[in-house]
Write an enzyme that holds these catalytic residues in place. Sequence first.
Site, PDB file in Angstrom:
ATOM      1  N   LYS A  75       3.337  10.089  -0.955  1.00 33.63           N
ATOM      2  CA  LYS A  75       2.467  10.676   0.078  1.00 33.63           C
ATOM      3  C   LYS A  75       3.172  11.641   1.030  1.00 33.63           C
ATOM      4  CE  LYS A  75      -1.477   7.718   0.297  1.00 33.63           C
ATOM      5  NZ  LYS A  75      -2.348   6.892   1.120  1.00 33.63           N
TER       6      LYS A  75
ATOM      7  N   LYS B 112       2.060   2.026  -5.194  1.00 32.87           N
ATOM      8  CA  LYS B 112       2.737   1.453  -6.370  1.00 32.87           C
ATOM      9  C   LYS B 112       1.966   1.708  -7.654  1.00 32.87           C
ATOM     10  CE  LYS B 112       2.783  -2.618  -4.440  1.00 32.87           C
ATOM     11  NZ  LYS B 112       2.535  -2.410  -3.017  1.00 32.87           N
TER      12      LYS B 112
ATOM     13  N   VAL C 165      -7.785  -0.883  -0.300  1.00 37.44           N
ATOM     14  CA  VAL C 165      -8.505  -0.860  -1.583  1.00 37.44           C
ATOM     15  C   VAL C 165      -9.231  -2.190  -1.785  1.00 37.44           C
ATOM     16  CG1 VAL C 165      -8.245  -0.625  -4.088  1.00 37.44           C
ATOM     17  CG2 VAL C 165      -6.731   0.641  -2.572  1.00 37.44           C
TER      18      VAL C 165
ATOM     19  N   GLN D 289       1.717  -6.265  -2.955  1.00 35.68           N
ATOM     20  CA  GLN D 289       2.087  -6.274  -1.536  1.00 35.68           C
ATOM     21  C   GLN D 289       3.410  -5.529  -1.313  1.00 35.68           C
ATOM     22  OE1 GLN D 289       1.144  -9.620  -2.935  1.00 35.68           O
ATOM     23  NE2 GLN D 289      -0.843  -8.697  -2.656  1.00 35.68           N
TER      24      GLN D 289
ATOM     25  N   ASP E 124       0.815  -1.222   0.000  1.00 33.15           N
ATOM     26  CA  ASP E 124       0.000   0.000   0.000  1.00 33.15           C
ATOM     27  C   ASP E 124       0.847   1.271   0.000  1.00 33.15           C
ATOM     28  OD1 ASP E 124      -2.286  -1.662   0.217  1.00 33.15           O
ATOM     29  OD2 ASP E 124      -1.915  -1.827   2.370  1.00 33.15           O
TER      30      ASP E 124
ATOM     31  N   GLY F 132      -4.144  -4.277  -4.116  1.00 28.01           N
ATOM     32  CA  GLY F 132      -5.090  -3.200  -4.409  1.00 28.01           C
ATOM     33  C   GLY F 132      -4.318  -1.985  -4.851  1.00 28.01           C
ATOM     34  N   HIS F 133      -4.455  -1.628  -6.106  1.00 25.10           N
ATOM     35  CA  HIS F 133      -3.756  -0.464  -6.626  1.00 25.10           C
ATOM     36  C   HIS F 133      -4.776   0.615  -6.980  1.00 25.10           C
ATOM     37  CE1 HIS F 133      -0.238  -3.144  -8.157  1.00 25.10           C
ATOM     38  NE2 HIS F 133      -0.163  -2.876  -6.880  1.00 25.10           N
TER      39      HIS F 133
ATOM     40  N   LYS G  83       0.253   4.202  -8.615  1.00 24.59           N
ATOM     41  CA  LYS G  83       0.533   5.528  -9.169  1.00 24.59           C
ATOM     42  C   LYS G  83       1.908   5.549  -9.845  1.00 24.59           C
ATOM     43  CE  LYS G  83       1.571  10.201  -8.037  1.00 24.59           C
ATOM     44  NZ  LYS G  83       1.431  11.352  -7.199  1.00 24.59           N
TER      45      LYS G  83
HETATM   46  P1  IMP Z   1      -3.070 -12.825   1.955  1.00 23.69           P
HETATM   47  O1  IMP Z   1      -2.141 -12.226   0.957  1.00 23.69           O
HETATM   48  O2  IMP Z   1      -4.522 -12.581   1.623  1.00 23.69           O
HETATM   49  O3  IMP Z   1      -2.785 -14.259   2.245  1.00 23.69           O
HETATM   50  O4  IMP Z   1      -2.839 -12.050   3.364  1.00 23.69           O
HETATM   51  C1  IMP Z   1      -1.631 -12.173   4.077  1.00 23.69           C
HETATM   52  C2  IMP Z   1      -1.219 -10.859   4.700  1.00 23.69           C
HETATM   53  O5  IMP Z   1      -0.809  -9.954   3.680  1.00 23.69           O
HETATM   54  C3  IMP Z   1      -2.338 -10.137   5.475  1.00 23.69           C
HETATM   55  O6  IMP Z   1      -1.766  -9.469   6.579  1.00 23.69           O
HETATM   56  C4  IMP Z   1      -2.859  -9.137   4.463  1.00 23.69           C
HETATM   57  O7  IMP Z   1      -3.480  -8.033   5.089  1.00 23.69           O
HETATM   58  C5  IMP Z   1      -1.566  -8.744   3.781  1.00 23.69           C
HETATM   59  N1  IMP Z   1      -1.770  -8.243   2.421  1.00 23.69           N
HETATM   60  C6  IMP Z   1      -2.099  -8.960   1.334  1.00 23.69           C
HETATM   61  N2  IMP Z   1      -2.170  -8.169   0.261  1.00 23.69           N
HETATM   62  C7  IMP Z   1      -1.857  -6.933   0.660  1.00 23.69           C
HETATM   63  C8  IMP Z   1      -1.712  -5.683  -0.018  1.00 23.69           C
HETATM   64  O8  IMP Z   1      -1.878  -5.539  -1.236  1.00 23.69           O
HETATM   65  N3  IMP Z   1      -1.358  -4.637   0.757  1.00 23.69           N
HETATM   66  C9  IMP Z   1      -1.137  -4.752   2.084  1.00 23.69           C
HETATM   67  N4  IMP Z   1      -1.250  -5.885   2.753  1.00 23.69           N
HETATM   68  C10 IMP Z   1      -1.602  -6.969   2.048  1.00 23.69           C
END
Ligand code: IMP
Length: 427
Positions: free
Chosen positions: A330, A16, A298, A223, A13, A40-41, A18
């Site tokens: 930011k 990326k 997102v 991520q 988060d 989530g972008h 942008k």
């Molecule tokens: P999973 O990827 O759904 O298995 O979640 C594993 C961990 O990664 C959790 O703490 C989620 O909140 C975190 N996570 C997964 N995708 C994102 C992302 O795009 N941004 C921030 N945290 C993420």
Amino acid sequence: MPALVLLGAQWGDEGKGKATDLLGGSVDYVVRYQGGNNAGHTVVVGDQKYALHLLPSGILSPGCTPVIGNGVVVDPSVLFSELNGLNERGVDTSKLLISGNAHIITPYNVTVDKVTERFLGKRKIGTTGRGIGPTYADKINRVGIRIQDLYDESILTQKVEAALDGKNQLLTKVFNRRAIEVEKVVEELLGYADRLKPYVADTVLVLNQALEQDKVVLFEGGQGTLLDIDHGTYPFVTSSNPTAGGACTGSGVGPTKISRVIGILKAYTTRVGSGPFPTELFDEDGEALRRIGGERGVTTGRDRRCGWFDAVIARYATRVNGLTDFFLTKLDVLTGWDEIPVCVAYEIDGRRVEELPYSQTDFHHAKPVYEYLPGWSEDITQAKTFADLPKNAQNYVKALEEMSGAPISAIGVGPGRDETIEVNSFL
Ligand code: IMP
């Protein structure tokens, strides 16, 4: 053969979408190499805001070919709804390429994700519930379903049977749930085959040929570094490799082809889900960062945990990714504080520690050691050059650069495409 990797330097988060979108106009291919629709972008183009979960941000740049690499896990129903949403808004998605080797998030993977989290209770990971972990588990256990399996019904049926054998035992006997029927799953998956077909390609060949022809290829990490299955805060991580090495395994492009690795770094820190977070704030400053920064997921709509900038983490990201530079995002969110704390080291059981401890126990005990940098109150969203920034904002950026171990090449001062200060060209 410019191949760039753009990845999150913290817990995801960082903005990326942008950064990728900003480069989109000069990039020929944008490739996702890991993760799935857990990402989530948010991309703001003019007065239009797009939230992408699975599709590479390059889909919004005409002329750019978006690629879903072999390392990604794909939920076809999510893919189609994302494509439909974009098509309704006039975005051409016909150039999309999807690796035939990418694994499919099946409905039973989503079920297992949710059931397991519920079973873990207060020890839960706080996953996005999208089936990511169980799909990667199936891949490693060699019972995964790949996109290419949709084009051989007999193989698909055998594979779904193999995957469900053990899972149904678990679901019925341990989790007290109903068994999942092979035929229903096969039918649902086959229903996706025709619509997926035009996108399926040998993306390894396509990307390597593109690089041979001097095309610009951008790898977009989902991520972030600290959520990496190997290098993150395990077990509170995602199930793939967002770090730079993942760009190679998740796309089939060798490491010698990568020319630049850019870490996206938020001017403060956020995290979603469970796990240690040394600079987390539980006071009104944390609340203010969340409010001003719009720190709500997102993908899941969950409030993000917020805290001050952590230079120990940034240094670690530089190291494990071999970062060549940073995109700081930011910065505008920090406008208005008299002074801004920055974590320069940790105190762990009475010792000062400068680098991220490898021991999970130590990291859970880490307390931030802060330095306090003078803040600024001027609106910075109109700044076009580094010199336009107030002196204290310039000094904040310079201090972060020095502590983080790689140059800051761009600075985000607002959500829009044009609200960016480019210090050095990325290409
Ligand atoms: P999973 O990827 O759904 O298995 O979640 C594993 C961990 O990664 C959790 O703490 C989620 O909140 C975190 N996570 C997964 N995708 C994102 C992302 O795009 N941004 C921030 N945290 C993420």
